[in-house]
Scaffold this active site. Structure first.
Site, PDB file in Angstrom:
ATOM      1  N   SER A 143       8.645  31.075  15.092  1.00 28.76           N
ATOM      2  CA  SER A 143       8.417  29.690  15.525  1.00 28.76           C
ATOM      3  C   SER A 143       7.518  28.956  14.542  1.00 28.76           C
ATOM      4  O   SER A 143       7.591  27.744  14.430  1.00 28.76           O
ATOM      5  CB  SER A 143       7.700  29.661  16.876  1.00 28.76           C
ATOM      6  OG  SER A 143       8.397  30.404  17.820  1.00 28.76           O
ATOM      7  N   HIS A 171      15.072  28.869  12.554  1.00 29.83           N
ATOM      8  CA  HIS A 171      14.341  28.606  13.789  1.00 29.83           C
ATOM      9  C   HIS A 171      15.302  28.056  14.839  1.00 29.83           C
ATOM     10  O   HIS A 171      15.657  26.883  14.849  1.00 29.83           O
ATOM     11  CB  HIS A 171      13.184  27.629  13.531  1.00 29.83           C
ATOM     12  CG  HIS A 171      12.399  27.330  14.758  1.00 29.83           C
ATOM     13  ND1 HIS A 171      12.141  26.058  15.214  1.00 29.83           N
ATOM     14  CD2 HIS A 171      11.829  28.173  15.678  1.00 29.83           C
ATOM     15  CE1 HIS A 171      11.440  26.116  16.335  1.00 29.83           C
ATOM     16  NE2 HIS A 171      11.243  27.380  16.634  1.00 29.83           N
ATOM     17  N   GLU A 183      16.801  25.127  12.715  1.00 26.35           N
ATOM     18  CA  GLU A 183      16.155  24.689  11.481  1.00 26.35           C
ATOM     19  C   GLU A 183      16.258  25.837  10.470  1.00 26.35           C
ATOM     20  O   GLU A 183      15.810  26.951  10.763  1.00 26.35           O
ATOM     21  CB  GLU A 183      14.698  24.333  11.749  1.00 26.35           C
ATOM     22  CG  GLU A 183      14.549  23.096  12.635  1.00 26.35           C
ATOM     23  CD  GLU A 183      13.118  22.877  13.088  1.00 26.35           C
ATOM     24  OE1 GLU A 183      12.408  22.088  12.461  1.00 26.35           O
ATOM     25  OE2 GLU A 183      12.707  23.511  14.086  1.00 26.35           O
ATOM     26  N   ASN A 187       9.033  21.223  15.920  1.00 27.65           N
ATOM     27  CA  ASN A 187       7.799  21.432  16.672  1.00 27.65           C
ATOM     28  C   ASN A 187       6.695  20.456  16.267  1.00 27.65           C
ATOM     29  O   ASN A 187       5.846  20.104  17.077  1.00 27.65           O
ATOM     30  CB  ASN A 187       7.307  22.877  16.526  1.00 27.65           C
ATOM     31  CG  ASN A 187       7.772  23.715  17.705  1.00 27.65           C
ATOM     32  OD1 ASN A 187       7.819  23.227  18.832  1.00 27.65           O
ATOM     33  ND2 ASN A 187       8.134  24.958  17.450  1.00 27.65           N
TER      34      ASN A 187
END
Ligand SMILES: NC(=O)c1ccc[n+]([C@@H]2O[C@H](COP(=O)([O-])OP(=O)(O)OC[C@H]3O[C@@H](n4cnc5c(N)ncnc54)[C@H](O)[C@@H]3O)[C@@H](O)[C@H]2O)c1
Length: 307
Positions: free
Chosen positions: A112, A133, A145, A184
């Site tokens: 992450s 990701h 990603e 994120n």
């Protein structure tokens, strides 16, 4: 893309979903899961996903579970690592992978936040390490990603994007492995402002959720922030930014004390019955059902539109 043999390291929450979506794309998957209980429940968890989609459970014959890493990845062209989020563990797994697969096999990490550059730092063939990701649940959320490390080769990026696109995902190329990658960072910029507004008493947590879901969120699945800015005009965007930015919570400091206090009070969210909002088992279950129902509906519609 022709059928490949693909390894998945870790058959937990993310690993089993990644294994499913790659098996559904016609690939043969070897999953390394060291915990016996999780290995034992893997078929049941995979069958639950097949049921969600109404897929023929025969595709699960494409997935084998292993208690050792080497047999899971023997002869693979890609390996997706979805083990716990600890750098030393991931580095150890990648070192083992390097001696278990051929030098041209692509090694992808689902971390992450840990940069793929760090995960692959001590390897001989660093050009084949890439970040992938996925978003939870990986078989339902389209985005992946694909993160370029300092050493990832162009060919590795291309092949990874192609594999994911063929499996029905929406891969995007992230050119540098900055913390949090892209998704994120955006998500946490929004959360930072939301937390600051609640902490300042501007509105309560429930109101934040209504504002996002009924306001900008109502269009976000079809209109990203950059095209939305172009839609309303950059002149208006600049006028609003001129008034607003100085007042936003955009300090480079640590997370807001309001969030820290919640955590030290044991108010961790649905799992403890209270976080920013109060939850019962029923109200938390209803949110999970609403989310899962929505994502399954979207995923089925997407599948229909490509067949
Ligand atoms: N949960 C999420 O929402 C999410 C989203 C995106 C990315 N990720 C990332 O995906 C990775 C996995 O997260 P998760 O949520 O699936 O965790 P998880 O705990 O559900 O799964 C991890 C699995 O790895 C296994 N494992 C433990 N030690 C191992 C080892 N040495 N080798 C191989 N497997 C091992 C565990 O038994 C477990 O089944 C993490 O890097 C996490 O940051 C998680």
């Amino acid at each position: 893309m022709s059928a490949q043999k693909i390894g998945v390291i870790g058959g937990g929450l993310m690993g089993h979903g990644i294994a499913y979506l790659l098996a559904a794309a016609g690939h043969a998957i070897g999953v390394f899961e060291p915990t016996p209980e999780l290995r034992a429940t893997l078929p049941k968890r995979l069958r639950a996903i097949a049921d969600l989609f109404g897929d023929n459970a025969a595709l699960l014959e494409n997935v084998s579970a292993h208690d050792q890493l080497a047999p899971a990845v023997a002869g693979t062209s890609f390996v997706f690592e979805a083990a716990p989020e600890k750098l030393p563990l991931k580095q150890k797994i990648f070192a083992e992978l390097e001696s278990a697969v051929t030098p041209d096999a692509i090694l992808a990490s689902n971390s992450s936040a840990i940069p793929p550059t760090e995960i692959g730092r001590h390897l001989k063939h660093r050009e084949r390490v890439v970040g992938t990701h996925f978003w939870n649940p990986p078989h339902l959320v389209p985005l992946v990603e694909v993160i370029e490390s300092e050493k990832t080769s162009g060919e590795v990026l291309r092949a990874t994007m192609e594999l994911l696109r063929d499996a029905g995902k929406t891969p995007v190329h992230v050119r540098r492995d900055v913390p949090g990658f892209v998704g994120n960072r955006l998500q946490h910029a929004l959360k930072r402002e939301a937390i600051a507004l609640v902490a300042a008493g501007v509105c309560d947590a429930e109101t934040i959720d209504i504002v996002v879901k009924e306001g900008p969120g109502a269009r976000m699945a079809v209109l990203g922030p950059m095209e939305q800015s172009d839609l309303v005009g950059l002149d208006l965007t600049l006028d609003i930014a001129d008034v607003l930015y100085a007042d936003l919570d955009c300090t480079a400091g640590p997370p807001h004390a309001f969030l820290r206090q919640k955590v030290s009070d044991g108010k961790l969210g649905m799992k403890t019955g209270e976080g920013f909002r109060r939850w019962t088992a029923e109200s938390a279950g209803a949110v999970r059902e609403r989310l899962s129902g929505f994502l399954v509906q979207q995923a089925k519609a997407r599948r229909k539109s490509v067949t």
